[in-house]
Design a protein around this motif. Structure first.
Motif, PDB file in Angstrom:
ATOM      1  N   GLN A  61       0.805  -1.226   0.000  1.00 17.45           N
ATOM      2  CA  GLN A  61       0.000   0.000   0.000  1.00 17.45           C
ATOM      3  C   GLN A  61       0.838   1.278   0.000  1.00 17.45           C
ATOM      4  O   GLN A  61       0.282   2.387   0.041  1.00 17.45           O
ATOM      5  CB  GLN A  61      -0.979   0.013   1.183  1.00 17.45           C
ATOM      6  N   ALA A  62       2.144   1.134  -0.051  1.00 19.41           N
ATOM      7  CA  ALA A  62       3.001   2.329  -0.086  1.00 19.41           C
ATOM      8  C   ALA A  62       2.764   3.113  -1.373  1.00 19.41           C
ATOM      9  O   ALA A  62       2.719   2.544  -2.467  1.00 19.41           O
ATOM     10  CB  ALA A  62       4.467   1.911   0.004  1.00 19.41           C
ATOM     11  N   LYS A  63       2.602   4.409  -1.250  1.00 20.80           N
ATOM     12  CA  LYS A  63       2.330   5.265  -2.404  1.00 20.80           C
ATOM     13  C   LYS A  63       3.621   5.571  -3.156  1.00 20.80           C
ATOM     14  O   LYS A  63       4.711   5.554  -2.586  1.00 20.80           O
ATOM     15  CB  LYS A  63       1.677   6.562  -1.938  1.00 20.80           C
ATOM     16  N   ASP A  64       3.477   5.871  -4.443  1.00 18.72           N
ATOM     17  CA  ASP A  64       4.648   6.191  -5.270  1.00 18.72           C
ATOM     18  C   ASP A  64       5.387   7.410  -4.735  1.00 18.72           C
ATOM     19  O   ASP A  64       6.620   7.466  -4.762  1.00 18.72           O
ATOM     20  CB  ASP A  64       4.213   6.441  -6.718  1.00 18.72           C
ATOM     21  N   VAL A  65       4.631   8.379  -4.248  1.00 23.46           N
ATOM     22  CA  VAL A  65       5.252   9.599  -3.705  1.00 23.46           C
ATOM     23  C   VAL A  65       6.093   9.268  -2.481  1.00 23.46           C
ATOM     24  O   VAL A  65       7.214   9.763  -2.320  1.00 23.46           O
ATOM     25  CB  VAL A  65       4.172  10.639  -3.335  1.00 23.46           C
ATOM     26  N   GLU A  66       5.559   8.413  -1.617  1.00 24.96           N
ATOM     27  CA  GLU A  66       6.287   8.016  -0.411  1.00 24.96           C
ATOM     28  C   GLU A  66       7.558   7.245  -0.773  1.00 24.96           C
ATOM     29  O   GLU A  66       8.615   7.441  -0.145  1.00 24.96           O
ATOM     30  CB  GLU A  66       5.388   7.155   0.474  1.00 24.96           C
ATOM     31  N   ILE A  67       7.456   6.365  -1.778  1.00 28.31           N
ATOM     32  CA  ILE A  67       8.619   5.582  -2.200  1.00 28.31           C
ATOM     33  C   ILE A  67       9.712   6.496  -2.745  1.00 28.31           C
ATOM     34  O   ILE A  67      10.893   6.347  -2.419  1.00 28.31           O
ATOM     35  CB  ILE A  67       8.204   4.537  -3.255  1.00 28.31           C
ATOM     36  N   GLN A  69      10.140   9.711  -2.160  1.00 27.07           N
ATOM     37  CA  GLN A  69      10.687  10.530  -1.074  1.00 27.07           C
ATOM     38  C   GLN A  69      11.676   9.734  -0.224  1.00 27.07           C
ATOM     39  O   GLN A  69      12.730  10.240   0.166  1.00 27.07           O
ATOM     40  CB  GLN A  69       9.551  11.061  -0.197  1.00 27.07           C
ATOM     41  N   LEU A  70      11.320   8.469   0.039  1.00 29.61           N
ATOM     42  CA  LEU A  70      12.215   7.627   0.835  1.00 29.61           C
ATOM     43  C   LEU A  70      13.521   7.373   0.080  1.00 29.61           C
ATOM     44  O   LEU A  70      14.606   7.441   0.666  1.00 29.61           O
ATOM     45  CB  LEU A  70      11.527   6.302   1.164  1.00 29.61           C
ATOM     46  N   GLN A  71      13.410   7.082  -1.211  1.00 27.05           N
ATOM     47  CA  GLN A  71      14.624   6.830  -2.003  1.00 27.05           C
ATOM     48  C   GLN A  71      15.518   8.062  -2.041  1.00 27.05           C
ATOM     49  O   GLN A  71      16.742   7.958  -1.905  1.00 27.05           O
ATOM     50  CB  GLN A  71      14.246   6.410  -3.426  1.00 27.05           C
ATOM     51  N   GLN A  72      14.917   9.234  -2.215  1.00 34.39           N
ATOM     52  CA  GLN A  72      15.706  10.472  -2.247  1.00 34.39           C
ATOM     53  C   GLN A  72      16.356  10.754  -0.900  1.00 34.39           C
ATOM     54  O   GLN A  72      17.522  11.154  -0.831  1.00 34.39           O
ATOM     55  CB  GLN A  72      14.813  11.640  -2.662  1.00 34.39           C
ATOM     56  N   SER A  73      15.601  10.532   0.176  1.00 36.44           N
ATOM     57  CA  SER A  73      16.166  10.790   1.511  1.00 36.44           C
ATOM     58  C   SER A  73      17.300   9.807   1.819  1.00 36.44           C
ATOM     59  O   SER A  73      18.304  10.178   2.433  1.00 36.44           O
ATOM     60  CB  SER A  73      15.070  10.683   2.577  1.00 36.44           C
ATOM     61  N   LEU A 137      14.326   3.328   9.963  1.00 35.02           N
ATOM     62  CA  LEU A 137      13.540   3.075   8.749  1.00 35.02           C
ATOM     63  C   LEU A 137      12.250   2.320   9.045  1.00 35.02           C
ATOM     64  O   LEU A 137      11.207   2.584   8.423  1.00 35.02           O
ATOM     65  CB  LEU A 137      14.384   2.296   7.741  1.00 35.02           C
ATOM     66  N   THR A 138      12.299   1.375   9.966  1.00 34.38           N
ATOM     67  CA  THR A 138      11.103   0.580  10.273  1.00 34.38           C
ATOM     68  C   THR A 138      10.034   1.399  10.992  1.00 34.38           C
ATOM     69  O   THR A 138       8.880   0.946  11.091  1.00 34.38           O
ATOM     70  CB  THR A 138      11.475  -0.635  11.138  1.00 34.38           C
ATOM     71  N   GLU A 139      10.374   2.574  11.481  1.00 35.38           N
ATOM     72  CA  GLU A 139       9.374   3.441  12.104  1.00 35.38           C
ATOM     73  C   GLU A 139       8.379   4.005  11.085  1.00 35.38           C
ATOM     74  O   GLU A 139       7.285   4.424  11.453  1.00 35.38           O
ATOM     75  CB  GLU A 139      10.060   4.589  12.852  1.00 35.38           C
ATOM     76  N   LYS A 140       8.770   4.027   9.822  1.00 33.87           N
ATOM     77  CA  LYS A 140       7.883   4.541   8.773  1.00 33.87           C
ATOM     78  C   LYS A 140       6.793   3.502   8.509  1.00 33.87           C
ATOM     79  O   LYS A 140       7.079   2.316   8.337  1.00 33.87           O
ATOM     80  CB  LYS A 140       8.674   4.840   7.499  1.00 33.87           C
ATOM     81  N   ASN A 141       5.529   3.947   8.464  1.00 37.14           N
ATOM     82  CA  ASN A 141       4.407   3.007   8.385  1.00 37.14           C
ATOM     83  C   ASN A 141       4.290   2.286   7.042  1.00 37.14           C
ATOM     84  O   ASN A 141       3.579   1.297   6.934  1.00 37.14           O
ATOM     85  CB  ASN A 141       3.079   3.723   8.695  1.00 37.14           C
ATOM     86  N   TYR A 142       4.999   2.756   6.017  1.00 37.81           N
ATOM     87  CA  TYR A 142       4.943   2.093   4.712  1.00 37.81           C
ATOM     88  C   TYR A 142       6.164   1.177   4.478  1.00 37.81           C
ATOM     89  O   TYR A 142       6.290   0.581   3.423  1.00 37.81           O
ATOM     90  CB  TYR A 142       4.822   3.112   3.577  1.00 37.81           C
ATOM     91  N   VAL A 143       7.039   1.089   5.475  1.00 37.64           N
ATOM     92  CA  VAL A 143       8.178   0.169   5.409  1.00 37.64           C
ATOM     93  C   VAL A 143       7.811  -1.112   6.145  1.00 37.64           C
ATOM     94  O   VAL A 143       7.434  -1.091   7.314  1.00 37.64           O
ATOM     95  CB  VAL A 143       9.442   0.788   6.030  1.00 37.64           C
ATOM     96  N   ASP A 144       7.920  -2.239   5.436  1.00 34.44           N
ATOM     97  CA  ASP A 144       7.539  -3.521   6.021  1.00 34.44           C
ATOM     98  C   ASP A 144       8.685  -4.138   6.816  1.00 34.44           C
ATOM     99  O   ASP A 144       8.487  -4.649   7.924  1.00 34.44           O
ATOM    100  CB  ASP A 144       7.093  -4.473   4.904  1.00 34.44           C
ATOM    101  N   GLU A 145       9.876  -4.104   6.243  1.00 38.34           N
ATOM    102  CA  GLU A 145      11.019  -4.767   6.891  1.00 38.34           C
ATOM    103  C   GLU A 145      12.324  -4.209   6.336  1.00 38.34           C
ATOM    104  O   GLU A 145      12.384  -3.769   5.183  1.00 38.34           O
ATOM    105  CB  GLU A 145      10.956  -6.279   6.629  1.00 38.34           C
ATOM    106  N   VAL A 146      13.363  -4.216   7.170  1.00 44.52           N
ATOM    107  CA  VAL A 146      14.716  -3.863   6.741  1.00 44.52           C
ATOM    108  C   VAL A 146      15.586  -5.097   6.964  1.00 44.52           C
ATOM    109  O   VAL A 146      15.748  -5.560   8.091  1.00 44.52           O
ATOM    110  CB  VAL A 146      15.269  -2.661   7.521  1.00 44.52           C
ATOM    111  N   ALA A 147      16.127  -5.644   5.863  1.00 42.71           N
ATOM    112  CA  ALA A 147      16.867  -6.905   5.948  1.00 42.71           C
ATOM    113  C   ALA A 147      18.324  -6.712   5.544  1.00 42.71           C
ATOM    114  O   ALA A 147      18.635  -5.991   4.596  1.00 42.71           O
ATOM    115  CB  ALA A 147      16.224  -7.956   5.035  1.00 42.71           C
TER     116      ALA A 147
END
Length: 292
Positions: A61-67, A69-73, A137-147
């Motif tokens: 359900q992560a939005k394209d805008v959120e993705i 923004q996360l990639q840029q950050s 990173l896992t604090e963001k609600n659209y991030v499922d897991e960091v592996a």
């Protein structure tokens, strides 16, 4: 007859000089290559650390805008070397190539997730740093897991520390061996002139006067040997840089110049001290002892 003897003596002298230059050049070459290895140990370690990837899996359900923004950050973060977005379709295609069949035909859907592959800077490839980054990173609600491969990272850091320690020990041992080998070559060279040394001493020449030409000659031979070793090292470095451009071996010329100057100085210091000790030994011997 005298001409034949002179030619023999000249060949013998040239052979002696050549053996001294060759032995000095070989020892200094190996010592210099060890120095280059020490200088590039951190670079090699950083290169291997930066190959470790941290994968940020995103919820469906992560939005394209959120993705974006996360990639840029992530790309702008201090700890990031690179951040690449991998769609679930790209991941499925890559996985299918690896296993040799299309697993989606069997499952009927794509179970993979969109993700961002993050390669960290070497200084941050450490268990504690990775835990802090993953927690943020896992604090963001659209991030499922960091592996990431935590055992591999721990093993990598431990091995780098262990290898660095052994390289340091090896450099100390090899430096001692280099000094002993060069000293042995010069002692043999001076030994062949022991009767000349004693003759000069018997006619009244001072010890300093006798030592001076021997020291100067061996210093010149040492400088020639150092030059040969530096040229050989330059050739090896040029070849290695062409074969392994990712290591950027020649991108730090200042350290290389310092190393080459150090090799040159080491050759002068060792040959001077070794020649002084060798000539002093024969100057202190009795004439009868020269035959043993």
């Amino acid at each position: 007859m005298s001409n034949s003897f002179e030619r023999y003596q000249k060949r013998k002298l040239i052979s002696s000089y050549f053996s001294v230059v060759l032995s000095i050049a070989l020892v200094l070459f190996l010592l210099g290559m060890l120095g280059i290895l020490i200088l590039n140990t951190k670079k090699l370690a950083d290169h291997f650390k930066e190959q470790v990837a941290v994968t940020v899996f995103l919820k469906d359900q992560a939005k394209d805008v959120e993705i974006k923004q996360l990639q840029q950050s992530l790309a702008m973060a201090d700890y990031t070397k690179s951040a690449v977005f991998v769609s679930k379709d790209e991941a499925a295609e890559k996985h299918s190539k690896e296993i040799g069949e299309n697993f989606m035909d069997f499952l009927g859907y794509n179970p993979l997730q969109n993700s961002i592959d993050v390669h960290l800077k070497a200084a941050y490839v450490h268990p504690d740093s990775l835990q802090n980054i993953a927690a943020g990173l896992t604090e963001k609600n659209y991030v499922d897991e960091v592996a990431y491969d935590q055992p591999l990272i721990s093993l990598l850091n431990d091995n780098i520390k262990r290898i660095s320690l052994w390289i340091l020990i090896a450099s100390g041992v090899f430096t001692l061996i280099a000094v002993l080998l060069i000293n042995s070559s010069i002692r043999l060279s001076v030994y062949s002139n022991r009767f000349i040394i004693k003759t000069m001493q018997m006619v009244g020449a001072t010890k300093a006067f006798i030592r001076k030409p021997f020291i100067w000659r061996n210093v010149k031979l040492g400088m020639v040997g150092a030059t040969v070793s530096i040229l050989a090292m330059s050739g090896v470095l040029y070849y290695a840089d062409g074969r392994l451009p990712q290591l950027d071996i020649l991108d730090d010329p200042v350290w290389l110049v310092v190393l080459f100057i150090g090799i040159f100085i080491i050759s002068i210091v060792i040959t001077t001290i070794s020649t002084f000790i060798a000539t002093q030994r024969f100057l202190n011997l009795r004439t009868d002892d020269l035959y043993y």
